[in-house]
Structures are given as structure tokens and as C-alpha cells.
Design an enzyme around this catalytic site. Structure first.
Site, PDB file in Angstrom:
ATOM      1  N   ASN A   1       0.991  -1.132   0.089  1.00  0.00           N
ATOM      2  CA  ASN A   1      -0.139  -0.121   0.107  1.00  0.00           C
ATOM      3  C   ASN A   1       0.840   1.354  -0.125  1.00  0.00           C
ATOM      4  O   ASN A   1       1.357   1.643   1.101  1.00  0.00           O
ATOM      5  CB  ASN A   1      -0.797   0.155   1.263  1.00  0.00           C
ATOM      6  CG  ASN A   1      -1.949   1.227   1.478  1.00  0.00           C
ATOM      7  OD1 ASN A   1      -1.868   1.891   0.486  1.00  0.00           O
ATOM      8  ND2 ASN A   1      -2.263   1.389   2.624  1.00  0.00           N
ATOM      9  N   TRP A   2       1.126   1.677  -1.058  1.00  0.00           N
ATOM     10  CA  TRP A   2       1.917   2.951  -1.080  1.00  0.00           C
ATOM     11  C   TRP A   2       1.271   4.462  -0.750  1.00  0.00           C
ATOM     12  O   TRP A   2       1.865   5.286  -0.843  1.00  0.00           O
ATOM     13  CB  TRP A   2       2.432   3.181  -2.776  1.00  0.00           C
ATOM     14  CG  TRP A   2       3.286   2.034  -3.412  1.00  0.00           C
ATOM     15  CD1 TRP A   2       3.946   1.191  -2.483  1.00  0.00           C
ATOM     16  CD2 TRP A   2       3.694   2.278  -4.729  1.00  0.00           C
ATOM     17  NE1 TRP A   2       4.811   0.517  -3.497  1.00  0.00           N
ATOM     18  CE2 TRP A   2       4.587   0.834  -4.549  1.00  0.00           C
ATOM     19  CE3 TRP A   2       3.396   2.722  -5.671  1.00  0.00           C
ATOM     20  CZ2 TRP A   2       5.422   0.597  -5.571  1.00  0.00           C
ATOM     21  CZ3 TRP A   2       4.379   2.332  -6.812  1.00  0.00           C
ATOM     22  CH2 TRP A   2       5.180   1.268  -7.091  1.00  0.00           C
ATOM     23  N   LYS A   3       0.107   4.021  -0.410  1.00  0.00           N
ATOM     24  CA  LYS A   3      -0.682   5.563   0.060  1.00  0.00           C
ATOM     25  C   LYS A   3      -0.484   6.552  -0.978  1.00  0.00           C
ATOM     26  O   LYS A   3      -0.222   6.276  -2.098  1.00  0.00           O
ATOM     27  CB  LYS A   3      -0.196   5.785   1.549  1.00  0.00           C
ATOM     28  CG  LYS A   3      -0.337   4.498   2.392  1.00  0.00           C
ATOM     29  CD  LYS A   3      -0.186   5.017   3.882  1.00  0.00           C
ATOM     30  CE  LYS A   3      -0.087   3.370   4.499  1.00  0.00           C
ATOM     31  NZ  LYS A   3      -0.028   3.766   5.947  1.00  0.00           N
TER      32      LYS A   3
ATOM     33  N   HIS B   1      -9.705   1.269   4.658  1.00  0.00           N
ATOM     34  CA  HIS B   1      -8.375   1.395   5.387  1.00  0.00           C
ATOM     35  C   HIS B   1      -8.692   2.549   6.488  1.00  0.00           C
ATOM     36  O   HIS B   1      -9.371   3.374   6.347  1.00  0.00           O
ATOM     37  CB  HIS B   1      -7.253   2.029   4.445  1.00  0.00           C
ATOM     38  CG  HIS B   1      -5.922   2.243   5.092  1.00  0.00           C
ATOM     39  ND1 HIS B   1      -5.656   3.066   5.814  1.00  0.00           N
ATOM     40  CD2 HIS B   1      -4.793   1.127   5.163  1.00  0.00           C
ATOM     41  CE1 HIS B   1      -4.370   2.952   6.224  1.00  0.00           C
ATOM     42  NE2 HIS B   1      -3.978   1.760   5.991  1.00  0.00           N
TER      43      HIS B   1
ATOM     44  N   GLU C   1      -6.880   4.956   7.574  1.00  0.00           N
ATOM     45  CA  GLU C   1      -6.999   6.420   7.206  1.00  0.00           C
ATOM     46  C   GLU C   1      -8.109   7.065   6.487  1.00  0.00           C
ATOM     47  O   GLU C   1      -8.425   8.210   6.675  1.00  0.00           O
ATOM     48  CB  GLU C   1      -5.605   6.426   6.321  1.00  0.00           C
ATOM     49  CG  GLU C   1      -4.375   6.572   7.101  1.00  0.00           C
ATOM     50  CD  GLU C   1      -3.276   6.133   6.398  1.00  0.00           C
ATOM     51  OE1 GLU C   1      -3.277   5.855   5.209  1.00  0.00           O
ATOM     52  OE2 GLU C   1      -2.421   5.495   7.043  1.00  0.00           O
TER      53      GLU C   1
ATOM     54  N   GLU D   1      -5.494  -4.795  10.516  1.00  0.00           N
ATOM     55  CA  GLU D   1      -4.443  -3.810  10.850  1.00  0.00           C
ATOM     56  C   GLU D   1      -4.737  -2.937  12.214  1.00  0.00           C
ATOM     57  O   GLU D   1      -5.852  -2.027  12.142  1.00  0.00           O
ATOM     58  CB  GLU D   1      -4.567  -2.712   9.790  1.00  0.00           C
ATOM     59  CG  GLU D   1      -4.202  -3.417   8.330  1.00  0.00           C
ATOM     60  CD  GLU D   1      -3.434  -2.294   7.492  1.00  0.00           C
ATOM     61  OE1 GLU D   1      -2.359  -2.299   7.197  1.00  0.00           O
ATOM     62  OE2 GLU D   1      -4.143  -1.276   7.380  1.00  0.00           O
TER      63      GLU D   1
ATOM     64  N   GLY E   1       2.106   2.805  10.886  1.00  0.00           N
ATOM     65  CA  GLY E   1       3.023   3.787  10.487  1.00  0.00           C
ATOM     66  C   GLY E   1       3.773   4.093  12.036  1.00  0.00           C
ATOM     67  O   GLY E   1       4.208   5.130  12.141  1.00  0.00           O
TER      68      GLY E   1
ATOM     69  N   SER F   1       3.362  -1.692  10.461  1.00  0.00           N
ATOM     70  CA  SER F   1       4.656  -1.611  11.055  1.00  0.00           C
ATOM     71  C   SER F   1       5.268  -3.040  10.632  1.00  0.00           C
ATOM     72  O   SER F   1       6.429  -3.231  11.072  1.00  0.00           O
ATOM     73  CB  SER F   1       4.954  -1.155  12.438  1.00  0.00           C
ATOM     74  OG  SER F   1       4.447   0.172  12.577  1.00  0.00           O
TER      75      SER F   1
HETATM   76  P1  PGA Z   1       2.645   0.556   7.725  1.00  0.00           P
HETATM   77  O1  PGA Z   1       1.285   0.863   7.172  1.00  0.00           O
HETATM   78  O2  PGA Z   1       3.251  -0.711   7.196  1.00  0.00           O
HETATM   79  O3  PGA Z   1       3.432   1.780   7.348  1.00  0.00           O
HETATM   80  O4  PGA Z   1       2.421   0.567   9.201  1.00  0.00           O
HETATM   81  C1  PGA Z   1       0.624  -0.288   7.153  1.00  0.00           C
HETATM   82  C2  PGA Z   1      -0.955   0.160   6.207  1.00  0.00           C
HETATM   83  O5  PGA Z   1      -1.376   1.342   6.610  1.00  0.00           O
HETATM   84  O6  PGA Z   1      -1.348  -0.495   5.491  1.00  0.00           O
END
Ligand code: PGA
Length: 250
Positions: free
Chosen positions: A10-12, A96, A98, A166, A172, A212
Site C-alpha cells: 500500500n503505497w498510500k 483502510h 486512514e 490492521e 506507521g 509496521s
Molecule cells: P505501515 O502501514 O506498514 O507503514 O504501518 C500499513 C498500512 O497502513 O497499510
């Protein structure tokens, strides 16, 4: 049943089309062709055309980070699931944290998105997870079950889905969840799938861990029962780190 592990990047909101192209060039040099089919890249929408072209000779998969539940109409700034499917996307990330937290995406909207993603023969990758406060108050199981219940209320059991656990506090932050937390959460998800669609659905559905994940912690997590792969954010931005995660996990 042991499934082949899936590695989802997931490159966001990172990488421009040129960066995406460079990533693929390097990544293809680092990774064994035999695992191509176990890798799913989720770039930002503006990089989809570059990714589609760069991956055309490979079995690696790709998809989008979001789509609307309607196929067209007055939805400024949104992406149609129908157009994504026509374009060749096979996967769409949905729910997700976010998107839930920053863009107000509700479980009801997520359930409609899952329905439309499946309608266009793509596979939804549904993210669920608890906040730190919910975990500390012993509410993790309840939160996961509530999310699953509503998010999967329009789900077509005859079609594929991937679920990513998650924990929000692990995304993150560098604070990966403890193995027993991951084990418990994945068990809850698997039992729910069993209730919903029977053993076939529970056995067939990949349950990923995200939060993470990095080259150092992945091998331990990959050994946990019912962990069928990873959803990787920041570490997936580096071809070296992503390829190390794959090598260290399988
Ligand atoms: P992360 O993000 O690996 O940077 O913790 C995971 C995600 O948001 O899918």
C-alpha cells in the site's frame, strides 16, 4: 490448510509515475518470478497506467487504494469501480483506517463499496482494526466483529475477498502488534468467516496482517497460525525492503 503468503504493498499518497516505474525496474531484478503471483501493488491512482504497463509481462497483480460505490455520476474526485475494472485492476483496498478516520468512511459505505467492487469482478481487500483505546479497554474482539458484521453485510460469498487485520495503533508507528494479539484477532476473523460462509469461505480467504511490518519482524509474524500474508505500508516504498520482507517470510 497452509496458503501461499500474499504480499500487498500500500503505497498510500507516495511516488509519482516516474518513481513507480523506477521501483518496478529495481523490484523485478530483486524478486524471483515464482513469487510474482503472490504480490499485489496498490499505487496511487495517478500511477496506475505506469504500473499496468510495467507489469504487463509479469504475473504480479495491481489494484487501487479506493473506489466509489456508484459506477458513475456527480461524485467529484472519486474513482468508479466500473472504470477501474475495465482498466484491468483486480483489487481495491477498502476501509483502510486512514479512510475511515480522515475521510469519514463509515461501515455502511464500506459495505456498499465491497458490493460494487465484487459486482465488477474485482477482489476487495477489507481493512479492519481497533484503536489503542479500544484494545486497552478489552474491546478488540467486539470492534472487529462489529466492523465485519456491517462491512460484509452486502458481501457476495461466492466471490473472493481478502481481509487485513490492521491495529490502528500499529500503522506507521513502528509498534508492531504482539504475536498473541495477532493470533487472537486472526482467529476471530476466521471464525466469523466460518459462521458467515462456512468452512470453504474461511479456508479460502486470505487474512493479512498490517501495521509496521518490516524485514526484521516479518518472519516471526508469518509463522503465526492464520496469518496468510501482509499489508505493507512504508516498507513497501523501497524495492529492497519489500523484496527482503518476501524473502524473509517464505
Ligand atoms: P505501515 O502501514 O506498514 O507503514 O504501518 C500499513 C498500512 O497502513 O497499510
Amino acid at each position: 490448510m497452509n496458503k501461499r503468503l500474499l504480499f500487498t504493498a500500500n503505497w498510500k499518497m507516495n511516488k509519482n509515475p516516474r518513481d513507480a516505474e523506477k521501483f518496478i525496474e529495481e523490484f523485478l531484478r530483486l524478486i524471483d518470478r515464482r513469487v510474482h503471483k503472490d504480490i499485489i501493488l496498490l499505487p496511487s491512482t495517478i500511477c496506475l497506467s505506469v504500473i499496468r504497463k510495467a507489469l504487463s509481462g509479469s504475473y504480479m497483480k495491481w489494484g487501487a487504494q479506493n473506489s466509489h460505490f456508484e459506477e458513475s455520476g456527480p461524485f467529484t474526485g472519486e474513482t468508479s469501480p466500473k472504470i477501474l475494472a475495465e482498466y484491468g485492476a483486480e483489487y481495491v483496498l477498502v476501509g483502510h483506517s486512514e479512510r475511515r478516520r480522515l475521510f469519514g468512511e463509515t461501515d455502511l459505505a464500506i459495505s456498499k463499496k465491497i458490493h460494487s467492487i465484487q459486482k465488477y469482478f474485482m477482489t476487495p481487500i477489507l481493512c479492519i482494526g481497533e484503536t489503542l483505546e479500544e484494545r486497552e479497554n478489552g474491546k478488540t474482539q467486539e470492534v472487529l466483529l462489529n466492523q465485519l458484521k456491517v462491512d460484509l453485510s452486502h458481501f457476495n460469498e461466492g466471490k473472493n475477498i481478502i481481509i487485513a487485520y490492521e491495529p490502528i495503533w500499529a500503522i506507521g508507528t513502528g509498534n508492531v502488534a504482539r504475536p498473541e494479539h495477532i493470533f487472537d484477532a486472526h482467529k476471530v476473523i476466521k471464525s466469523y468467516l466460518n459462521e458467515l460462509g462456512g468452512e470453504l469461505l474461511a479456508e479460502h480467504t486470505h487474512i493479512l496482517y498490517g501495521g509496521s511490518v518490516n524485514p526484521e519482524n516479518c518472519s516471526e509474524i508469518a509463522k503465526i497460525e492464520n496469518v496468510d500474508g501482509f499489508l505493507i505500508g512504508s516498507a513497501s516504498l523501497s524495492p529492497q525492503k519489500l523484496s527482503c520482507i518476501i524473502k524473509n517470510s517464505i
